[in-house]
Every structure is written in structure tokens, then in C-alpha cells.
Design a protein around this motif. Structure first.
Motif, PDB file in Angstrom:
ATOM      1  N   GLN A 174      -4.162 -20.975   8.765  1.00 49.99           N
ATOM      2  CA  GLN A 174      -3.365 -19.892   8.170  1.00 49.99           C
ATOM      3  C   GLN A 174      -4.198 -19.056   7.210  1.00 49.99           C
ATOM      4  O   GLN A 174      -4.109 -17.832   7.203  1.00 49.99           O
ATOM      5  CB  GLN A 174      -2.135 -20.419   7.408  1.00 49.99           C
ATOM      6  N   THR A 175      -4.992 -19.734   6.401  1.00 54.10           N
ATOM      7  CA  THR A 175      -5.829 -19.007   5.437  1.00 54.10           C
ATOM      8  C   THR A 175      -6.846 -18.135   6.167  1.00 54.10           C
ATOM      9  O   THR A 175      -7.128 -17.011   5.761  1.00 54.10           O
ATOM     10  CB  THR A 175      -6.547 -19.995   4.491  1.00 54.10           C
ATOM     11  N   ARG A 176      -7.357 -18.661   7.263  1.00 50.79           N
ATOM     12  CA  ARG A 176      -8.313 -17.885   8.068  1.00 50.79           C
ATOM     13  C   ARG A 176      -7.736 -16.580   8.549  1.00 50.79           C
ATOM     14  O   ARG A 176      -8.375 -15.536   8.467  1.00 50.79           O
ATOM     15  CB  ARG A 176      -8.655 -18.679   9.330  1.00 50.79           C
ATOM     16  N   ALA A 177      -6.503 -16.644   9.088  1.00 48.02           N
ATOM     17  CA  ALA A 177      -5.860 -15.437   9.614  1.00 48.02           C
ATOM     18  C   ALA A 177      -5.635 -14.438   8.477  1.00 48.02           C
ATOM     19  O   ALA A 177      -5.878 -13.239   8.619  1.00 48.02           O
ATOM     20  CB  ALA A 177      -4.536 -15.808  10.286  1.00 48.02           C
ATOM     21  N   LEU A 178      -5.198 -14.964   7.344  1.00 47.12           N
ATOM     22  CA  LEU A 178      -4.965 -14.125   6.170  1.00 47.12           C
ATOM     23  C   LEU A 178      -6.261 -13.454   5.715  1.00 47.12           C
ATOM     24  O   LEU A 178      -6.304 -12.257   5.418  1.00 47.12           O
ATOM     25  CB  LEU A 178      -4.440 -15.043   5.061  1.00 47.12           C
ATOM     26  N   MET A 179      -7.334 -14.235   5.670  1.00 50.67           N
ATOM     27  CA  MET A 179      -8.627 -13.697   5.231  1.00 50.67           C
ATOM     28  C   MET A 179      -9.138 -12.633   6.197  1.00 50.67           C
ATOM     29  O   MET A 179      -9.747 -11.654   5.776  1.00 50.67           O
ATOM     30  CB  MET A 179      -9.669 -14.812   5.098  1.00 50.67           C
ATOM     31  N   SER A 180      -8.893 -12.829   7.492  1.00 49.03           N
ATOM     32  CA  SER A 180      -9.312 -11.827   8.482  1.00 49.03           C
ATOM     33  C   SER A 180      -8.594 -10.516   8.225  1.00 49.03           C
ATOM     34  O   SER A 180      -9.199  -9.439   8.245  1.00 49.03           O
ATOM     35  CB  SER A 180      -8.998 -12.303   9.900  1.00 49.03           C
ATOM     36  N   ASP A 181      -7.274 -10.599   7.977  1.00 47.69           N
ATOM     37  CA  ASP A 181      -6.497  -9.387   7.686  1.00 47.69           C
ATOM     38  C   ASP A 181      -7.027  -8.714   6.424  1.00 47.69           C
ATOM     39  O   ASP A 181      -7.187  -7.499   6.375  1.00 47.69           O
ATOM     40  CB  ASP A 181      -5.013  -9.734   7.482  1.00 47.69           C
ATOM     41  N   GLU A 182      -7.315  -9.528   5.404  1.00 50.31           N
ATOM     42  CA  GLU A 182      -7.808  -8.960   4.146  1.00 50.31           C
ATOM     43  C   GLU A 182      -9.186  -8.334   4.319  1.00 50.31           C
ATOM     44  O   GLU A 182      -9.460  -7.271   3.770  1.00 50.31           O
ATOM     45  CB  GLU A 182      -7.828 -10.035   3.049  1.00 50.31           C
ATOM     46  N   LEU A 183     -10.011  -8.990   5.114  1.00 47.09           N
ATOM     47  CA  LEU A 183     -11.344  -8.432   5.371  1.00 47.09           C
ATOM     48  C   LEU A 183     -11.221  -7.050   6.017  1.00 47.09           C
ATOM     49  O   LEU A 183     -11.904  -6.104   5.610  1.00 47.09           O
ATOM     50  CB  LEU A 183     -12.145  -9.368   6.273  1.00 47.09           C
ATOM     51  N   MET A 184     -10.338  -6.925   7.008  1.00 51.20           N
ATOM     52  CA  MET A 184     -10.181  -5.631   7.683  1.00 51.20           C
ATOM     53  C   MET A 184      -9.700  -4.553   6.713  1.00 51.20           C
ATOM     54  O   MET A 184     -10.140  -3.412   6.773  1.00 51.20           O
ATOM     55  CB  MET A 184      -9.239  -5.762   8.881  1.00 51.20           C
ATOM     56  N   GLU A 185      -8.793  -4.944   5.818  1.00 56.80           N
ATOM     57  CA  GLU A 185      -8.306  -3.975   4.814  1.00 56.80           C
ATOM     58  C   GLU A 185      -9.415  -3.546   3.863  1.00 56.80           C
ATOM     59  O   GLU A 185      -9.539  -2.373   3.529  1.00 56.80           O
ATOM     60  CB  GLU A 185      -7.162  -4.590   3.991  1.00 56.80           C
ATOM     61  N   LEU A 186     -10.213  -4.527   3.409  1.00 58.16           N
ATOM     62  CA  LEU A 186     -11.298  -4.209   2.469  1.00 58.16           C
ATOM     63  C   LEU A 186     -12.348  -3.324   3.134  1.00 58.16           C
ATOM     64  O   LEU A 186     -12.881  -2.400   2.535  1.00 58.16           O
ATOM     65  CB  LEU A 186     -11.969  -5.488   1.957  1.00 58.16           C
ATOM     66  N   TRP A 187     -12.604  -3.623   4.397  1.00 56.08           N
ATOM     67  CA  TRP A 187     -13.663  -2.907   5.129  1.00 56.08           C
ATOM     68  C   TRP A 187     -13.231  -1.475   5.481  1.00 56.08           C
ATOM     69  O   TRP A 187     -14.053  -0.552   5.409  1.00 56.08           O
ATOM     70  CB  TRP A 187     -14.023  -3.696   6.388  1.00 56.08           C
ATOM     71  N   ALA A 188     -11.946  -1.292   5.812  1.00 56.82           N
ATOM     72  CA  ALA A 188     -11.449   0.023   6.231  1.00 56.82           C
ATOM     73  C   ALA A 188     -11.796   1.060   5.167  1.00 56.82           C
ATOM     74  O   ALA A 188     -11.515   0.875   3.990  1.00 56.82           O
ATOM     75  CB  ALA A 188      -9.945  -0.032   6.464  1.00 56.82           C
ATOM     76  N   GLY A 189     -12.438   2.104   5.563  1.00 55.64           N
ATOM     77  CA  GLY A 189     -12.736   3.180   4.624  1.00 55.64           C
ATOM     78  C   GLY A 189     -14.055   3.020   3.891  1.00 55.64           C
ATOM     79  O   GLY A 189     -14.484   3.934   3.202  1.00 55.64           O
ATOM     80  N   THR A 190     -14.728   1.862   4.029  1.00 55.85           N
ATOM     81  CA  THR A 190     -16.018   1.725   3.348  1.00 55.85           C
ATOM     82  C   THR A 190     -17.137   2.368   4.165  1.00 55.85           C
ATOM     83  O   THR A 190     -18.183   2.705   3.628  1.00 55.85           O
ATOM     84  CB  THR A 190     -16.423   0.235   3.148  1.00 55.85           C
ATOM     85  N   GLY A 191     -16.915   2.495   5.484  1.00 56.88           N
ATOM     86  CA  GLY A 191     -17.956   3.054   6.347  1.00 56.88           C
ATOM     87  C   GLY A 191     -19.081   2.074   6.626  1.00 56.88           C
ATOM     88  O   GLY A 191     -20.093   2.428   7.239  1.00 56.88           O
ATOM     89  N   ALA A 192     -18.921   0.827   6.190  1.00 60.61           N
ATOM     90  CA  ALA A 192     -19.980  -0.171   6.383  1.00 60.61           C
ATOM     91  C   ALA A 192     -20.005  -0.668   7.831  1.00 60.61           C
ATOM     92  O   ALA A 192     -18.974  -0.725   8.495  1.00 60.61           O
ATOM     93  CB  ALA A 192     -19.760  -1.354   5.441  1.00 60.61           C
ATOM     94  N   SER A 193     -21.201  -1.005   8.278  1.00 59.63           N
ATOM     95  CA  SER A 193     -21.345  -1.657   9.578  1.00 59.63           C
ATOM     96  C   SER A 193     -21.272  -3.151   9.330  1.00 59.63           C
ATOM     97  O   SER A 193     -21.875  -3.646   8.386  1.00 59.63           O
ATOM     98  CB  SER A 193     -22.706  -1.351  10.189  1.00 59.63           C
ATOM     99  N   VAL A 194     -20.538  -3.839  10.193  1.00 59.96           N
ATOM    100  CA  VAL A 194     -20.385  -5.283  10.008  1.00 59.96           C
ATOM    101  C   VAL A 194     -20.924  -6.024  11.228  1.00 59.96           C
ATOM    102  O   VAL A 194     -20.640  -5.636  12.364  1.00 59.96           O
ATOM    103  CB  VAL A 194     -18.902  -5.671   9.804  1.00 59.96           C
ATOM    104  N   VAL A 195     -21.690  -7.062  10.980  1.00 61.06           N
ATOM    105  CA  VAL A 195     -22.041  -8.010  12.044  1.00 61.06           C
ATOM    106  C   VAL A 195     -21.418  -9.338  11.642  1.00 61.06           C
ATOM    107  O   VAL A 195     -21.778  -9.921  10.618  1.00 61.06           O
ATOM    108  CB  VAL A 195     -23.562  -8.176  12.223  1.00 61.06           C
ATOM    109  N   PHE A 196     -20.452  -9.759  12.434  1.00 61.44           N
ATOM    110  CA  PHE A 196     -19.652 -10.937  12.112  1.00 61.44           C
ATOM    111  C   PHE A 196     -19.924 -12.005  13.168  1.00 61.44           C
ATOM    112  O   PHE A 196     -19.542 -11.854  14.326  1.00 61.44           O
ATOM    113  CB  PHE A 196     -18.175 -10.527  12.113  1.00 61.44           C
TER     114      PHE A 196
END
Ligand SMILES: Nc1ncnc2c1ncn2[C@@H]1O[C@H](COP(=O)(O)OP(=O)(O)O)[C@@H](O)[C@H]1O
Ligand SMILES: [Mg+2]
Length: 271
Positions: A174-196
Motif C-alpha cells: 500500500q505504501t508503495r502505491a501511495l509513494m508512486s502516486d506522490e512521486l508522479m505529483e512531485l515530478w509533474a511540472g519539474t521538467g526533470a528526466s527520470v530513470v526509474f
């Protein structure tokens, strides 16, 4: 030469060989060609031990390629670059520092004045929902909270490239799914490239614009899949959608074969 039109990350004909304790050479990755555009979220999946972490260390500048070239925005990687942020599976927090002081550490190290570093740290702590925890020490937090500190500590440096190596693997489902959602929110709008990097195909599809499938080790790129699921996404609901399931099947038919090869080798080694 650095140019705004260059891809954020480019690997060209990369091979990495390590010396084994016996003095032999062990190739971890070979013939790696990979291009990641600015602002792209790319997930890398592959069987255990195939060379995913090695690929990230080459992009990070922690290791140098044996052959080939690794470029960031058109310039060869020479050591660790300030534009790059990392999040690993293990928590990279300073246990003796408070949450606030942990998040301030990166900007302070980069020469940001204390008051400004504090302000920026507080802003990111707010975004990860930890404003009330700024005076705590890492050991006084849950695993998910410590991961949020790690995310805030990374995003506060405004990285243009974010490298993540199985960052949520140690968390419960459950925490993993939550963290994934939060990561996407934090990343949106930063313009950063991510390698996950992940060994979890579901996680990779939920997060990424592209999923790169690596072969059984020594790894090279087997196939790259474009994930045409609309954003914003929420992990728990998107994985039930028919298109998600279709993409999952398609990628698994490629990845599954490599996983099977890796398992069969393991069985042979045990026998
Ligand atoms: N520093 C190192 N020295 C020697 N061998 C290494 C080193 N790092 C990784 N390897 C080897 O390279 C291969 C790929 O490892 P790694 O990139 O960690 O795989 P993955 O992250 O996909 O599980 C493995 O066989 C591993 O043992
Ligand atoms: Mg790894």
C-alpha cells in the motif's frame, strides 16, 4: 557541446566490465544504446542481476564505462554531476540530523545561504506532507515517511535528471502505491528526466512514459515500449484498466522470457 536540443541522457555503445576478485573480467552490460529526452519518465525493467543498477551508476558518474559513451545534455559524463539526483532502495538520510536539517543538507552543500535553504526545505517538506515532522530524527519515522524525506531531499536540489534504483522496493504494497502516486505529483511540472529502475513491471507501467526491457545479464536493451496511458495516473486504479492489462501482457511476453533464462541459469548453478 551542450545544446538544449540534445537528449537529457544518451548511452552509446556502452559496455561495463568489472574485475572479479580472481582477477578475471566480468561484463555487466554491453552494447547499450539508450536515449532519454528532457522531461521523459523512463522505467528500466529486467531480471535480477542483469545490470540495471550498473546502468544507473554509469549515468550517475559513480562508475565509468569500459567502452562507449555516456552523455548528459550532449556532454560526456565526468564524475558526479550536480544536476543529477538519486534515490536508492536504502534510505540515504543522515541519522543524526533532524528531518529539516536532512532536507537542507543538499542546498547547503551547494552553497545556498542558510535561510534560503531552510525556506526551500520547508516548502518541499510541505509538499511531501511532513511539515509537522521537521524536528524529528529519521529513526522516529515510518518507512514511508523516511522515503518522503529522501524524495524531498532530492527534489529540493531541483535536479534535471533523477535516477531512482528500486526506491520503493522495501516498502509494503500500500505504501508503495501511495509513494508512486506522490512521486508522479512531485515530478509533474519539474521538467526533470527520470530513470526509474525496478524489477516490478506493474510499477514501471504505472509510472513511466517508456518502459525499457533489458535482457538477461549481461544486459543490453531488448525492447522499448511506449506507455500511452493518460496522465495524471493513480496506481491503484490504473492497473485495473483494460489498456493497462493489454500493455502488461505485451511487455511481459518480452520480459518474461529474460526472467525465465535467468531462472534457468540459477537452477543450473545450484545443481
Ligand atoms: N562493483 C562491482 N564489481 C563486480 N561486479 C559487479 C559490481 N557491480 C555489479 N556487478 C555485477 O554485475 C552484474 C549486474 O549487477 P547489477 O547491475 O547490480 O544488477 P541488477 O541491478 O540488474 O540486479 C551482476 O553480475 C553483479 O554481480
Ligand atoms: Mg540493482
Amino acid at each position: 557541446m551542450t545544446s538544449p536540443s540534445s537528449p537529457a541522457i544518451e548511452l552509446r555503445g556502452v559496455r561495463k566490465a568489472f574485475r572479479t576478485p580472481s582477477g578475471a573480467s566480468h561484463t555487466a552490460v554491453h552494447d547499450l544504446d539508450l536515449t532519454i529526452q528532457q522531461g521523459e519518465f523512463v522505467a528500466v525493467v529486467g531480471p535480477t542481476g542483469c545490470g540495471k543498477s550498473t546502468t544507473l551508476t554509469l549515468v550517475s558518474g559513480l562508475e565509468e564505462p569500459t567502452d562507449g559513451e555516456v552523455m548528459l545534455s550532449g556532454s560526456p559524463v565526468r564524475g558526479i554531476d550536480e544536476r543529477v539526483g538519486f534515490v536508492f532502495q536504502q534510505d540515504a538520510t543522515f541519522p543524526w540530523r533532524t528531518v529539516l536539517s536532512n532536507v537542507m543538507a543538499g542546498p547547503r552543500f551547494r552553497g545556498v545561504p542558510k535561510a534560503e535553504a531552510k525556506e526551500r526545505a520547508r516548502e518541499w517538506l510541505g509538499r511531501v506532507g511532513l511539515s509537522a515532522f521537521e524536528d524529528r530524527y529519521p529513526h522516529q519515522l515510518s518507512g514511508g515517511q523516511r522515503k518522503r524525506v529522501a524524495l524531498a531531499s532530492t527534489f529540493v536540489n531541483d535536479p534535471s535528471i533523477l535516477l531512482m534504483d528500486e526506491p520503493f522496493s522495501a516498502l509494503d504494497v500500500q505504501t508503495r502505491a501511495l509513494m508512486s502516486d506522490e512521486l508522479m505529483e512531485l515530478w509533474a511540472g519539474t521538467g526533470a528526466s527520470v530513470v526509474f529502475v525496478t524489477h516490478d513491471l506493474e510499477e514501471s507501467i504505472a509510472l513511466a512514459d517508456k518502459v525499457v526491457v533489458m535482457t538477461a545479464g549481461p544486459a543490453t536493451v531488448k525492447e522499448v515500449f511506449t506507455i500511452d496511458l493518460p496522465r495524471p495516473r493513480r496506481v491503484e486504479s490504473i492497473r485495473l484498466e483494460p489498456r493497462f492489462v493489454e500493455i502488461y501482457r505485451e511487455i511481459w511476453s518480452s520480459l518474461g522470457e529474460e526472467v525465465r533464462i535467468t531462472r534457468e541459469r540459477g537452477a543450473q548453478n545450484v545443481a
